[in-house]
Motif scaffolding. Structure first.
Motif, mmCIF file in Angstrom:
data_model
loop_
_atom_site.group_PDB
_atom_site.id
_atom_site.type_symbol
_atom_site.label_atom_id
_atom_site.label_comp_id
_atom_site.label_asym_id
_atom_site.label_seq_id
_atom_site.Cartn_x
_atom_site.Cartn_y
_atom_site.Cartn_z
ATOM 1 N N ALA A 8 5.244 6.913 1.246
ATOM 2 C CA ALA A 8 5.517 5.751 2.098
ATOM 3 C C ALA A 8 4.966 4.482 1.469
ATOM 4 O O ALA A 8 3.919 4.501 0.826
ATOM 5 C CB ALA A 8 4.904 5.951 3.478
ATOM 6 N N ALA B 4 1.222 5.633 0.563
ATOM 7 C CA ALA B 4 0.673 6.859 1.133
ATOM 8 C C ALA B 4 1.494 8.028 0.624
ATOM 9 O O ALA B 4 2.709 7.916 0.450
ATOM 10 C CB ALA B 4 0.708 6.814 2.656
ATOM 11 N N ASN C 16 2.082 12.013 1.661
ATOM 12 C CA ASN C 16 1.834 13.010 2.718
ATOM 13 C C ASN C 16 0.799 12.529 3.739
ATOM 14 O O ASN C 16 -0.140 13.248 4.077
ATOM 15 C CB ASN C 16 1.403 14.353 2.102
ATOM 16 C CG ASN C 16 2.457 14.881 1.152
ATOM 17 O OD1 ASN C 16 3.650 14.648 1.342
ATOM 18 N ND2 ASN C 16 2.035 15.565 0.110
ATOM 19 N N HIS C 17 0.982 11.285 4.192
ATOM 20 C CA HIS C 17 0.169 10.693 5.266
ATOM 21 C C HIS C 17 -1.253 10.324 4.866
ATOM 22 O O HIS C 17 -2.089 10.064 5.725
ATOM 23 C CB HIS C 17 0.125 11.616 6.501
ATOM 24 C CG HIS C 17 1.471 11.835 7.116
ATOM 25 N ND1 HIS C 17 1.754 12.865 7.969
ATOM 26 C CD2 HIS C 17 2.629 11.129 7.003
ATOM 27 C CE1 HIS C 17 3.025 12.800 8.345
ATOM 28 N NE2 HIS C 17 3.569 11.761 7.764
ATOM 29 N N GLU C 18 -1.552 10.314 3.550
ATOM 30 C CA GLU C 18 -2.888 9.888 3.095
ATOM 31 C C GLU C 18 -2.729 8.604 2.281
ATOM 32 O O GLU C 18 -1.888 8.546 1.380
ATOM 33 C CB GLU C 18 -3.518 10.938 2.164
ATOM 34 C CG GLU C 18 -3.755 12.287 2.791
ATOM 35 C CD GLU C 18 -5.091 12.384 3.508
ATOM 36 O OE1 GLU C 18 -5.868 11.405 3.465
ATOM 37 O OE2 GLU C 18 -5.341 13.440 4.117
ATOM 38 N N LEU C 19 -3.560 7.604 2.587
ATOM 39 C CA LEU C 19 -3.558 6.382 1.775
ATOM 40 C C LEU C 19 -3.982 6.732 0.357
ATOM 41 O O LEU C 19 -4.971 7.431 0.165
ATOM 42 C CB LEU C 19 -4.564 5.374 2.334
ATOM 43 C CG LEU C 19 -4.106 4.431 3.451
ATOM 44 C CD1 LEU C 19 -5.291 3.584 3.903
ATOM 45 C CD2 LEU C 19 -2.962 3.545 3.000
ATOM 46 N N ARG D 59 0.853 -1.188 0.000
ATOM 47 C CA ARG D 59 0.000 0.000 0.000
ATOM 48 C C ARG D 59 0.886 1.234 0.000
ATOM 49 O O ARG D 59 2.024 1.193 0.457
ATOM 50 C CB ARG D 59 -0.910 -0.008 1.217
ATOM 51 C CG ARG D 59 -1.708 -1.295 1.284
ATOM 52 C CD ARG D 59 -3.009 -1.141 1.977
ATOM 53 N NE ARG D 59 -3.880 -0.173 1.341
ATOM 54 C CZ ARG D 59 -5.076 0.150 1.833
ATOM 55 N NH1 ARG D 59 -5.499 -0.389 2.941
ATOM 56 N NH2 ARG D 59 -5.839 1.032 1.228
#
Lengths: 85, 151
Positions: A77, A58, A60-63, A56
């Motif tokens: 990420a 991400a 900027n911290h959004e899936l 998976r």
């Protein structure tokens, strides 16, 4: 563009790094294309990113899904499906 | 609303009392506590390690709680999730929801747990007699989350 890559759990253990600064010639790039670029690094990278493991992503911290666009300054990420709770 | 990701243990009674005493219109307080089991997939588990993505975890939990608040009449909510190494029977996660009536609190609490399981960036690694192993996500958890999707 300059981006920062993070990885977690099984990916972090296999790749033996937890974050990396990356400079790319592109102005923007889809998550799928970034996966393709990183997979070319070695067999270990290819196996994790394009193998049977569901990776998976991400930004900027959004899936996000594979079509999401990465631009300069983004924090990207990669990690396996989450298993908390 | 309280969201915390921490290695320290939490005190259920302290959290519920804090929520209960913060306002006088609460008629229902529903809580869920998830624990470490000593058995998983037929193997004895001696230790569970939880990793997370600092920064994203808090944000994901906040989004989940806000989603629940927009769907049900939630007056207050608390989510505490532990990280690091835990032993069997230790507490992993607390979700507590306050509302005027039980139906809203039960539903919102379940919703938050189901979304936390599939959306919040935590990963579990078990230590068994044959070594360490990362846990895989479960279809049943994805099914549990899917049932909340609006048409």
């Amino acid at each position: 563009m300059k981006i920062k890559i993070f990885d977690f759990a099984r990916l972090k253990e296999t790749w033996k790094f937890s974050s990396e600064d990356l400079e790319l010639p592109d102005a923007e790039l889809s998550l799928l294309k970034l996966k393709g670029l990183l997979a070319k690094r070695s067999e270990v990278w290819q196996k994790m990113l394009l193998g049977s493991l569901k990776v998976r992503g991400a930004i900027n911290h959004e899936l996000v899904d594979d079509q999401a666009l990465i631009v300069d300054g983004d924090e990207v990420a990669f990690f396996p499906p989450v298993t908390g709770g | 609303m309280k969201i915390a990701v921490q290695s320290e243990d939490f005190d259920l009674n302290f959290e519920l009392t804090r929520m209960r005493e913060s306002r006088k219109d609460i008629g229902a307080l529903v809580s869920f506590v998830g624990l470490v089991r000593d058995l998983n997939d037929g193997d004895t588990v001696s230790q569970l390690t939880l990793e997370h993505y600092p920064g994203m975890t808090e944000k994901a939990l906040q989004t989940i709680v806000l989603d629940a608040t927009s769907r049900w009449a939630v007056l207050d909510a608390t989510v505490v999730h532990r990280v690091g190494s835990l032993q069997a029977s230790e507490q992993i996660v607390l979700v507590a929801v306050a509302s005027a009536h039980r139906d809203q609190a039960f539903k919102a609490c379940e919703f938050i747990m189901d979304y936390l399981k599939t959306q919040a960036p935590f990963w579990k690694k078990e230590l068994t007699a044959s070594g360490e192993r990362w846990l895989d996500d479960k279809d049943s958890d994805h099914d549990a989350q899917q049932r909340w999707q609006l048409p």
